[in-house]
Design an enzyme around this catalytic site. Structure first.
Site, mmCIF file in Angstrom:
data_model
loop_
_atom_site.group_PDB
_atom_site.id
_atom_site.type_symbol
_atom_site.label_atom_id
_atom_site.label_comp_id
_atom_site.label_asym_id
_atom_site.label_seq_id
_atom_site.Cartn_x
_atom_site.Cartn_y
_atom_site.Cartn_z
ATOM 1 N N ASP A 135 0.794 -1.226 0.000
ATOM 2 C CA ASP A 135 0.000 0.000 0.000
ATOM 3 C C ASP A 135 0.832 1.284 0.000
ATOM 4 O O ASP A 135 0.397 2.317 0.483
ATOM 5 C CB ASP A 135 -0.933 0.015 1.210
ATOM 6 C CG ASP A 135 -0.171 0.143 2.514
ATOM 7 O OD1 ASP A 135 1.077 0.110 2.471
ATOM 8 O OD2 ASP A 135 -0.799 0.283 3.570
ATOM 9 N N GLU A 136 2.008 1.212 -0.534
ATOM 10 C CA GLU A 136 2.881 2.388 -0.544
ATOM 11 C C GLU A 136 3.637 2.485 -1.860
ATOM 12 O O GLU A 136 4.090 1.477 -2.379
ATOM 13 C CB GLU A 136 3.958 2.221 0.534
ATOM 14 C CG GLU A 136 3.752 2.996 1.787
ATOM 15 C CD GLU A 136 5.001 2.903 2.635
ATOM 16 O OE1 GLU A 136 5.235 3.834 3.400
ATOM 17 O OE2 GLU A 136 5.739 1.919 2.528
#
Length: 608
Positions: free
Chosen positions: A53-54
């Site tokens: 998620d980055e």
DNA sequence: ACGGGTGTGACT
DNA sequence: TAGTCACAC
């Protein structure tokens, strides 16, 4: 607080739980969500998928273009979202004036060029975050700074759904009072050591140490790295990589749930392998990539006995495509590791029933993933059929099969897979060994963190393996050969289809940023996973582009026997890729100059 | 704060 | 290459 407590305190609370499949947490929802966001962000610049998620984005080019074509100061209005930015060093007390100060900062004419670029970055990032929100319903936070380290730091300063900027002039102040533990990479043992051994608590403290001193304590590389980050210097490039380098599936079995029998271990390895294979199939289908190493990890302890905390070794072997193959190999790897773990004394004659070992964690992973050059449709089909071939479970077949599996089987000759049941369908196999590095493409990257998932619909995951039936189904068997010996030899020699792929040189991606990148790290939160699906075509497109680059191979690296094992169709296809001009002068393998025998230095004749 | 499931990279 | 360890989300 834990869910139970929360429920007691707030009976109406809506708790969201991670989906479960095959008896374990299923994170596909999150992977898909992450991919959706990446596909949006990757359009704007070099993108690095930093985690599920980055992402990091290198917006240098976009910012420079904007500065040249339409600098902020020329704009009549600045994006509202951009005006909400938190700019370190600018006080934003009372709510009315701060947007003005932000606008002033962004449009400052006498600003350092670096900060002008940052100003452009602010606008670009604000736009991107709005786009992500609109198209995925995920909000995200971002950090805008001159390098990855600072951007990452900034992205966490104002959550959720906000962006923070680090002007050049704000770096020192930001860092001096910052606890070193907050810096990425210093959150663990190194950070603790810095604290307890050198009395360093803040980055400012770190600033007092000479590079030499730091090197004395932590070695040349780490020492220099520490000296640099204390000054806000980080030369880390944003890697142009949108896809993961490995896939894994694992589960822990804490305390009383520890596994105590081989058959139970096998059951769970089958579940894990199944999930892993499903993901490998999706990767092949969607990204045209093949993994070549299978690794088994386990954690265990031996009750009572001395040194009950000995490490359970991990084991790996060439990855063969086919669910049952992965299951089989994983189990064989486990048994090999178990014997090593138990030592020479692990031999069976232990009258009492239960084993002395306890398995508290199992995981299987696939790594060394390489792209398949575009246009190799028959190769794709080959791997697909490989996975389709069901079983021909006959013990004789098993034996032969086993002989063929290099690493995983080397140990399986003996033991009983007794209780395990399930016919182990040995199919034709094709072992894949080794591969080469990532051929990155360059795009931007970003990462988002779903804070609240309201997705209760597990089915929103897009990959249904219809194309890669995981098992059962008719057998197309005969078109691939079942021989074992030859393949085994080639495996030993480390040559196989993947070896061929790996030499496909990633076209020099040029593009060499240096300092002052506008790097962005975004972190998102919240989101209701709507069923939005087919964005996959976009992803395919991106991924597809980079594959068109030419690729070469070294004839010397193709083992004749490997070639012979390939279906005619593939031999033919390979031939079209062969580049005579790449033929090496002397027998060498992997271009490292080491001589190697058993290698053909000529075009193999086509065999039917 | 802690645990589960992943993932990356350095080092040997 | 295989395997361990550290770190992070």
């Amino acid at each position: 607080m834990r869910g139970e407590e929360a429920k007691a305190a707030c009976p109406d609370i809506q708790l969201v739980q991670v989906p479960v499949a095959r008896g374990k947490a299923d994170l596909n929802t999150y992977r898909t969500a992450g991919s959706e966001v990446v596909s949006i962000l990757a359009q704007s610049g070099k993108c690095e998928r930093a985690s599920i998620d980055e992402v990091y984005l290198d917006l240098t080019d976009a910012a420079e273009s904007m500065l040249a074509d339409a600098p902020p100061e020329s704009l009549e209005s600045i994006d509202e979202e951009a005006l909400k930015s938190h700019i370190l060093g600018i006080n934003r007390e009372d709510g009315d004036d701060f947007k003005e100060s932000v606008r002033d900062w962004i449009c400052r004419k006498d600003a350092d060029r670096r900060d002008k670029l940052l100003g452009c970055g602010i606008i670009i990032v604000a736009e991107l975050r709005k786009q992500v929100l609109k198209e995925t319903e995920f909000s995200c936070s971002a950090g805008v700074a001159h390098n990855k380290m600072l951007a990452k730091l900034a992205s966490g300063m104002n959550k959720p759904a906000q962006q923070t900027v680090v002007p050049y002039a704000a770096v020192q102040e930001l860092l001096t009072s910052l606890p070193i533990k907050k810096m990425k990479q210093l959150g663990g043992k190194l950070g603790t050591s810095l604290q307890t051994d050198l009395g360093i608590v803040t980055v400012g403290d770190l600033l007092q140490f000479s590079e030499t001193k730091l090197q004395e304590h932590y070695g040349i590389n780490t020492g220099t790295w520490l000296w640099n980050i204390a000054r806000g210097i980080s030369g880390e490039e944003v890697q142009g990589r949108l896809l993961p380098k490995s896939h894994g599936s694992g589960k822990t079995f804490p305390g009383p749930r520890a596994l105590r029998s081989l058959s139970n271990v096998q059951h769970w390895l089958n579940q894990l392998s199944e999930e892993l294979y499903e993901r490998l199939s999706s990767d092949l289908e969607q990204n045209k990539r093949i993994a070549s190493t299978l690794t088994l990890h386990a954690t265990a302890f031996r009750s009572k006995d001395s040194d009950s905390h000995k490490k359970f070794p991990s084991k790996s072997c060439p990855l063969r495509y086919g669910v049952t193959k992965v299951q089989e190999d994983a189990f064989n790897l486990f048994q090999a590791a178990l014997r090593e773990y138990m030592g020479p004394f692990g031999t069976k004659p232990q009258g009492n029933k239960k084993e002395t070992w306890r398995i508290t964690g199992l995981s299987v992973s696939a790594s060394k993933i390489v792209d398949i050059p575009s246009g190799t449709s028959s190769i794709m089909r080959y791997f697909q059929s490989q996975s389709t071939i069901p079983s021909c479970s006959t013990s004789g077949c098993l034996q032969e099969h086993v002989a063929v599996t290099p690493s995983a089987s080397e140990s399986c000759s003996e033991q009983k897979s007794a209780e395990t049941e399930a016919a182990m369908p040995p199919d034709k196999d094709m072992s894949i060994t080794d591969t080469s590095p990532d051929l990155d493409n360059s795009y931007g990257n970003m990462d988002m963190v779903p804070e609240k998932f309201t997705c209760q619909d597990v089915s929103c995951q897009s990959n249904e393996a219809t194309e890669f039936p995981t098992q059962s189904g008719s057998n197309k068997g005969t078109q691939t050969k079942t021989s074992g010996q030859k393949i085994k030899e080639k495996s030993r020699g480390m040559h196989s289809v993947v070896d061929i792929f790996k030499n496909y040189s990633a076209a020099p991606r040029s593009k060499q940023e240096t300092q002052e990148d506008s790097t962005v790290s975004l972190t998102s939160n919240r989101g209701s996973l709507s069923s939005s699906t087919s964005h996959s075509s976009e992803m395919n497109k991106e991924v597809g582009d980079r594959r068109e680059t030419e690729w070469g191979y070294k004839v010397g690296e193709i083992d004749q026997s490997v070639f012979d094992e390939l279906p005619y169709e593939i031999q033919r296809e390979f031939r079209s890729f062969l580049r005579p001009n790449k033929r090496p002068n002397a027998g060498k393998s992997k271009g490292d100059g080491s001589a190697s025998s058993g290698i053909a230095h000529y075009f193999p004749p086509l065999k039917r």
